[in-house]
Motif scaffolding. Structure first.
Motif, PDB file in Angstrom:
ATOM      1  N   GLY A   9       3.411   6.341  10.901  1.00  0.00           N
ATOM      2  CA  GLY A   9       4.388   7.187  10.216  1.00  0.00           C
ATOM      3  C   GLY A   9       5.019   8.061  11.296  1.00  0.00           C
ATOM      4  O   GLY A   9       4.779   7.861  12.502  1.00  0.00           O
ATOM      5  N   LEU A  10       5.809   9.056  10.887  1.00  0.00           N
ATOM      6  CA  LEU A  10       6.527   9.850  11.897  1.00  0.00           C
ATOM      7  C   LEU A  10       5.590  10.721  12.731  1.00  0.00           C
ATOM      8  O   LEU A  10       5.878  11.002  13.891  1.00  0.00           O
ATOM      9  CB  LEU A  10       7.621  10.683  11.230  1.00  0.00           C
ATOM     10  N   THR A  11       4.436  11.132  12.181  1.00  0.00           N
ATOM     11  CA  THR A  11       3.494  11.923  12.987  1.00  0.00           C
ATOM     12  C   THR A  11       2.927  11.057  14.108  1.00  0.00           C
ATOM     13  O   THR A  11       2.957  11.438  15.283  1.00  0.00           O
ATOM     14  CB  THR A  11       2.342  12.459  12.110  1.00  0.00           C
ATOM     15  N   GLU A  30      -1.078   0.209  12.751  1.00  0.00           N
ATOM     16  CA  GLU A  30      -0.464   0.513  11.447  1.00  0.00           C
ATOM     17  C   GLU A  30      -0.884  -0.571  10.458  1.00  0.00           C
ATOM     18  O   GLU A  30      -0.760  -1.761  10.741  1.00  0.00           O
ATOM     19  CB  GLU A  30       1.067   0.558  11.600  1.00  0.00           C
ATOM     20  N   LYS A  31      -1.360  -0.151   9.296  1.00  0.00           N
ATOM     21  CA  LYS A  31      -1.853  -1.149   8.333  1.00  0.00           C
ATOM     22  C   LYS A  31      -0.720  -1.933   7.664  1.00  0.00           C
ATOM     23  O   LYS A  31      -0.889  -3.089   7.314  1.00  0.00           O
ATOM     24  CB  LYS A  31      -2.778  -0.507   7.302  1.00  0.00           C
ATOM     25  N   GLU A  32       0.450  -1.301   7.507  1.00  0.00           N
ATOM     26  CA  GLU A  32       1.582  -2.014   6.894  1.00  0.00           C
ATOM     27  C   GLU A  32       2.259  -2.903   7.946  1.00  0.00           C
ATOM     28  O   GLU A  32       1.978  -2.783   9.138  1.00  0.00           O
ATOM     29  CB  GLU A  32       2.616  -1.016   6.339  1.00  0.00           C
ATOM     30  N   GLU A  38       5.793   6.980   4.994  1.00  0.00           N
ATOM     31  CA  GLU A  38       6.506   7.436   3.787  1.00  0.00           C
ATOM     32  C   GLU A  38       8.020   7.456   4.003  1.00  0.00           C
ATOM     33  O   GLU A  38       8.786   7.503   3.055  1.00  0.00           O
ATOM     34  CB  GLU A  38       6.038   8.840   3.395  1.00  0.00           C
ATOM     35  N   ALA A  39       8.455   7.458   5.265  1.00  0.00           N
ATOM     36  CA  ALA A  39       9.897   7.487   5.547  1.00  0.00           C
ATOM     37  C   ALA A  39      10.408   6.097   5.959  1.00  0.00           C
ATOM     38  O   ALA A  39      11.441   5.976   6.613  1.00  0.00           O
ATOM     39  CB  ALA A  39      10.191   8.519   6.636  1.00  0.00           C
ATOM     40  N   ALA A  40       9.692   5.050   5.569  1.00  0.00           N
ATOM     41  CA  ALA A  40      10.127   3.685   5.898  1.00  0.00           C
ATOM     42  C   ALA A  40      11.273   3.269   4.972  1.00  0.00           C
ATOM     43  O   ALA A  40      11.441   3.819   3.884  1.00  0.00           O
ATOM     44  CB  ALA A  40       8.958   2.716   5.754  1.00  0.00           C
ATOM     45  N   GLY A 220       0.431  -4.413  10.633  1.00  0.00           N
ATOM     46  CA  GLY A 220      -0.459  -5.212   9.787  1.00  0.00           C
ATOM     47  C   GLY A 220      -1.885  -5.161  10.299  1.00  0.00           C
ATOM     48  O   GLY A 220      -2.665  -6.103  10.141  1.00  0.00           O
ATOM     49  N   THR A 221      -2.253  -4.026  10.930  1.00  0.00           N
ATOM     50  CA  THR A 221      -3.568  -3.910  11.569  1.00  0.00           C
ATOM     51  C   THR A 221      -4.281  -2.629  11.114  1.00  0.00           C
ATOM     52  O   THR A 221      -4.190  -1.591  11.779  1.00  0.00           O
ATOM     53  CB  THR A 221      -3.397  -3.894  13.114  1.00  0.00           C
ATOM     54  N   PRO A 222      -4.950  -2.677   9.959  1.00  0.00           N
ATOM     55  CA  PRO A 222      -5.655  -1.474   9.519  1.00  0.00           C
ATOM     56  C   PRO A 222      -6.884  -1.194  10.374  1.00  0.00           C
ATOM     57  O   PRO A 222      -7.580  -2.133  10.765  1.00  0.00           O
ATOM     58  CB  PRO A 222      -6.083  -1.788   8.081  1.00  0.00           C
ATOM     59  N   TYR A 378      -1.564   9.051  -1.592  1.00  0.00           N
ATOM     60  CA  TYR A 378      -1.840  10.409  -1.069  1.00  0.00           C
ATOM     61  C   TYR A 378      -0.538  11.047  -0.605  1.00  0.00           C
ATOM     62  O   TYR A 378      -0.310  11.221   0.591  1.00  0.00           O
ATOM     63  CB  TYR A 378      -2.862  10.319   0.064  1.00  0.00           C
ATOM     64  N   ALA A 379       0.339  11.365  -1.567  1.00  0.00           N
ATOM     65  CA  ALA A 379       1.680  11.828  -1.187  1.00  0.00           C
ATOM     66  C   ALA A 379       1.761  13.340  -1.017  1.00  0.00           C
ATOM     67  O   ALA A 379       2.303  13.828  -0.036  1.00  0.00           O
ATOM     68  CB  ALA A 379       2.688  11.369  -2.227  1.00  0.00           C
ATOM     69  N   GLN A 380       1.228  14.085  -1.974  1.00  0.00           N
ATOM     70  CA  GLN A 380       1.455  15.539  -1.991  1.00  0.00           C
ATOM     71  C   GLN A 380       0.134  16.295  -2.021  1.00  0.00           C
ATOM     72  O   GLN A 380      -0.561  16.282  -3.042  1.00  0.00           O
ATOM     73  CB  GLN A 380       2.293  15.894  -3.231  1.00  0.00           C
TER      74      GLN A 380
HETATM   75  C1  LIG Z   1       8.632  10.647  -2.737  1.00  0.00           C
HETATM   76  C2  LIG Z   1       8.777  11.252  -1.375  1.00  0.00           C
HETATM   77  C3  LIG Z   1       9.976  11.862  -1.025  1.00  0.00           C
HETATM   78  C4  LIG Z   1      10.113  12.476   0.213  1.00  0.00           C
HETATM   79  N1  LIG Z   1      11.305  13.070   0.511  1.00  0.00           N
HETATM   80  C5  LIG Z   1      11.468  13.660   1.718  1.00  0.00           C
HETATM   81  C6  LIG Z   1      12.718  14.231   2.084  1.00  0.00           C
HETATM   82  O1  LIG Z   1      13.683  14.215   1.315  1.00  0.00           O
HETATM   83  N2  LIG Z   1      12.813  14.816   3.297  1.00  0.00           N
HETATM   84  C7  LIG Z   1      11.770  14.866   4.180  1.00  0.00           C
HETATM   85  O2  LIG Z   1      11.920  15.408   5.287  1.00  0.00           O
HETATM   86  N3  LIG Z   1      10.561  14.327   3.864  1.00  0.00           N
HETATM   87  C8  LIG Z   1      10.388  13.738   2.657  1.00  0.00           C
HETATM   88  N4  LIG Z   1       9.192  13.169   2.343  1.00  0.00           N
HETATM   89  C9  LIG Z   1       8.013  13.414   3.202  1.00  0.00           C
HETATM   90  C10 LIG Z   1       7.995  12.637   4.501  1.00  0.00           C
HETATM   91  O3  LIG Z   1       8.388  11.300   4.340  1.00  0.00           O
HETATM   92  C11 LIG Z   1       6.550  12.694   5.006  1.00  0.00           C
HETATM   93  O4  LIG Z   1       6.084  14.015   5.035  1.00  0.00           O
HETATM   94  C12 LIG Z   1       6.391  12.133   6.408  1.00  0.00           C
HETATM   95  O5  LIG Z   1       7.093  10.912   6.558  1.00  0.00           O
HETATM   96  C13 LIG Z   1       4.890  11.950   6.646  1.00  0.00           C
HETATM   97  O6  LIG Z   1       4.664  11.313   7.872  1.00  0.00           O
HETATM   98  P1  LIG Z   1       3.178  11.067   8.391  1.00  0.00           P
HETATM   99  O7  LIG Z   1       3.284  10.253   9.614  1.00  0.00           O
HETATM  100  O8  LIG Z   1       2.465  12.376   8.501  1.00  0.00           O
HETATM  101  O9  LIG Z   1       2.419  10.286   7.230  1.00  0.00           O
HETATM  102  P2  LIG Z   1       2.701   8.801   6.649  1.00  0.00           P
HETATM  103  O10 LIG Z   1       4.156   8.549   6.592  1.00  0.00           O
HETATM  104  O11 LIG Z   1       1.901   8.722   5.394  1.00  0.00           O
HETATM  105  O12 LIG Z   1       2.072   7.846   7.756  1.00  0.00           O
HETATM  106  C14 LIG Z   1       0.717   7.483   7.805  1.00  0.00           C
HETATM  107  C15 LIG Z   1       0.660   6.006   8.188  1.00  0.00           C
HETATM  108  O13 LIG Z   1      -0.705   5.625   8.346  1.00  0.00           O
HETATM  109  C16 LIG Z   1      -0.866   4.310   7.886  1.00  0.00           C
HETATM  110  N5  LIG Z   1      -2.306   4.092   7.633  1.00  0.00           N
HETATM  111  C17 LIG Z   1      -3.077   4.622   6.650  1.00  0.00           C
HETATM  112  N6  LIG Z   1      -4.366   4.211   6.780  1.00  0.00           N
HETATM  113  C18 LIG Z   1      -4.395   3.410   7.876  1.00  0.00           C
HETATM  114  C19 LIG Z   1      -5.448   2.696   8.529  1.00  0.00           C
HETATM  115  N7  LIG Z   1      -6.703   2.713   8.087  1.00  0.00           N
HETATM  116  N8  LIG Z   1      -5.133   1.956   9.637  1.00  0.00           N
HETATM  117  C20 LIG Z   1      -3.856   1.917  10.109  1.00  0.00           C
HETATM  118  N9  LIG Z   1      -2.836   2.569   9.515  1.00  0.00           N
HETATM  119  C21 LIG Z   1      -3.106   3.318   8.420  1.00  0.00           C
HETATM  120  C22 LIG Z   1      -0.006   4.276   6.641  1.00  0.00           C
HETATM  121  O14 LIG Z   1       0.339   2.971   6.249  1.00  0.00           O
HETATM  122  C23 LIG Z   1       1.222   5.098   7.115  1.00  0.00           C
HETATM  123  O15 LIG Z   1       2.225   4.265   7.678  1.00  0.00           O
HETATM  124  C24 LIG Z   1       9.032  12.493   1.119  1.00  0.00           C
HETATM  125  C25 LIG Z   1       7.849  11.838   0.802  1.00  0.00           C
HETATM  126  C26 LIG Z   1       7.709  11.205  -0.430  1.00  0.00           C
HETATM  127  C27 LIG Z   1       6.426  10.500  -0.772  1.00  0.00           C
END
Ligand SMILES: Cc1cc2nc3c(=O)[nH]c(=O)nc-3n(C[C@H](O)[C@H](O)[C@H](O)COP(=O)(O)OP(=O)(O)OC[C@H]3O[C@@H](n4cnc5c(N)ncnc54)[C@H](O)[C@@H]3O)c2cc1C
Length: 431
Positions: A9-11, A30-32, A38-40, A220-222, A378-380
């Protein structure tokens, strides 16, 4: 150093980008089958679109800086947003503060009070004073009972369901400041940022930079488990049983997923990580033959509805970007245990249809072209009072193992900007 990162994800991608740039040997799993989390984005109408609706605010400085660094800034547009509130069977315009003054379901005193409360929160900086009080309690006292019943209560329930009464006022403060920061001088019409071709480009561009800098990304690698030896992380165990040895590992995944990878985590830290509850996001995307409503973002102030908002992308971005198709998101936040979360796209559409017709009585299934359903368990994170005391540190008690996720950004609400900030922060900490 060899640094493994779980989650693209973006983090995770920002951390990988920064660590590669600093000369570390980065491996990202990345598992997907695609990056972005969430921003895919996915393909629709000859273009790309976020699986979950996305826009940004003018206050999203880390994201704006990164767009410049990635040569994407010229694709960013600031577009006027049209916001509405569905209440008592009607769409009320909520685009400018003047619309609030015209909102008849509230008496004039309550409307003025609501406006003053919003201005006060926008200017107030001592959020720590809101830590010990729930949003419900504070709003009932300061905005009034009627405003709470008509506006704030339904909005909080829409985002947090049954946990709404527990939400901290500090969270709401963060949310309101972020939102009002996208209006000129806090009072004009809101403008929101959108990246031509979708925010999916951000993740894809970061991934390219990581790879061209020598980092490895495995899709595709969890990661199934972490290998721990003598109290230190030794590597990641993949589903095929392979162990990838690392000097440090950063997990950017949800807290429950993280704990499942490290059953040997000492109980005090594990207890803190496991304490945060989450709501799931359920998002249906429809392509339509016609315009569904006149607004971009429509909050639903009617608790009998099975969804909390409709977001009409093509009232924000021109339909010409999607081959003339209209695009509508139907959005929901709910516990993952809800029966709605387990429904198929067909079942859910059938369930939603009569309510969509309440908003627009002319709407019927003949309008619908494609439909897609996206789910995020686990969105919010749910943010109760005194939440700062329950945030786990990024450094875990297992040497070389770090956690970096949306439960650690309080009092800000989760967003792409916060994910990018987290990514840079954790990269600095680990390096
Ligand atoms: C409905 C919705 C609307 C949103 N709207 C906005 C918006 O308008 N503006 C904005 O700025 N933000 C928005 N967001 C929030 C924003 O998209 C997220 O806060 C941000 O993208 C989170 O990034 P992240 O990397 O922390 O987490 P994630 O994007 O959740 O990334 C985590 C990654 O880890 C992977 N993963 C999990 N378990 C494993 C494992 N065991 N092995 C390998 N990979 C694994 C997951 O597949 C995922 O790709 C929205 C989110 C949602 C759900």
């Amino acid at each position: 150093m060899r640094i493994g990162i779980i989650g693209a994800g973006l983090t995770g991608l920002t951390a990988a980008f920064e660590l590669t740039r600093r000369g570390h040997k980065v491996t990202l799993w990345e598992k997907e089958n695609a990056v972005g989390g969430e921003a895919a984005a996915f393909d629709i109408g000859g273009n790309r679109l976020e699986k979950f609706y996305h826009h940004i605010f003018m206050s999203d400085k880390a994201l704006l800086g990164l767009l410049t660094e990635l040569d994407l800034a010229s694709s960013l547009q600031w577009l006027p947003s049209h916001v509405g509130y569905y209440y008592s069977g009607k769409i009320h315009n909520f685009t400018t503060p003047v619309d609030l003054l015209r909102f008849k379901p509230l008496g004039i005193t309550d409307r003025l009070r609501l406006g003053l409360v919003s201005l006060y929160l926008q200017r107030y900086t001592q959020w720590q004073n809101f830590e010990g009080i729930t949003a419900q309690e504070w709003l009932l006292k300061n905005a009034g009972k009627r405003s709470y019943e008509v506006i704030w209560g339904p909005l909080l329930r829409g985002k947090f369901g049954d946990t709404a009464p527990q939400i901290s006022m500090a969270w709401l403060w963060g949310r309101i400041r972020m939102r009002l920061g996208s209006r000129r001088q806090g009072i004009g019409q809101e403008r929101l940022g959108y990246l031509k071709g979708s925010f999916g480009r951000l993740g894809e561009s970061l991934a390219q930079r990581v790879q061209s800098g020598g980092g490895a990304i495995y899709l595709g690698t969890p990661v199934k488990r972490l290998a721990i030896q003598d109290g230190r992380v030794a590597g990641a165990i993949l589903t095929n049983g392979d162990i990838s040895s690392q000097d440090a590992i950063i997990a950017t995944i949800s807290s429950p997923s993280f704990l499942s990878l490290v059953p040997e985590m000492p109980s005090e830290y594990a207890g803190k990580v496991g304490q945060t509850r989450y709501l799931a996001a359920l998002c249906m995307v429809l392509t339509l033959k016609g315009q569904f409503s006149p607004v971009y973002w429509l909050n639903i102030g009617d608790s009998t509805f099975p969804f909390v908002a409709t977001i009409e992308q093509t009232n924000f971005v021109s339909p010409s970007e999607y081959g003339g198709k209209r695009i509508l998101y139907v959005s929901n936040y709910l516990p993952a245990s809800s029966p709605l979360f387990r429904m198929t796209a067909d079942e859910l559409l059938k369930h939603y249809l009569p309510f969509l017709q309440k908003i627009n009585p002319r709407f019927d299934t003949g309008w619908i072209g494609e439909y897609h359903l996206f789910k995020e368990e686990y969105a919010q994170p749910v943010v109760p009072i005194n939440y700062s005391g329950q945030i786990p540190a990024h450094s875990t008690p297992i040497k070389g193992l770090y956690l970096s996720n949306t439960t650690q950004i309080y009092p800000e609400d989760r967003g792409m900007n916060q994910a990018i900030q987290l990514g840079f922060k954790i990269a600095g900490l680990v390096a």
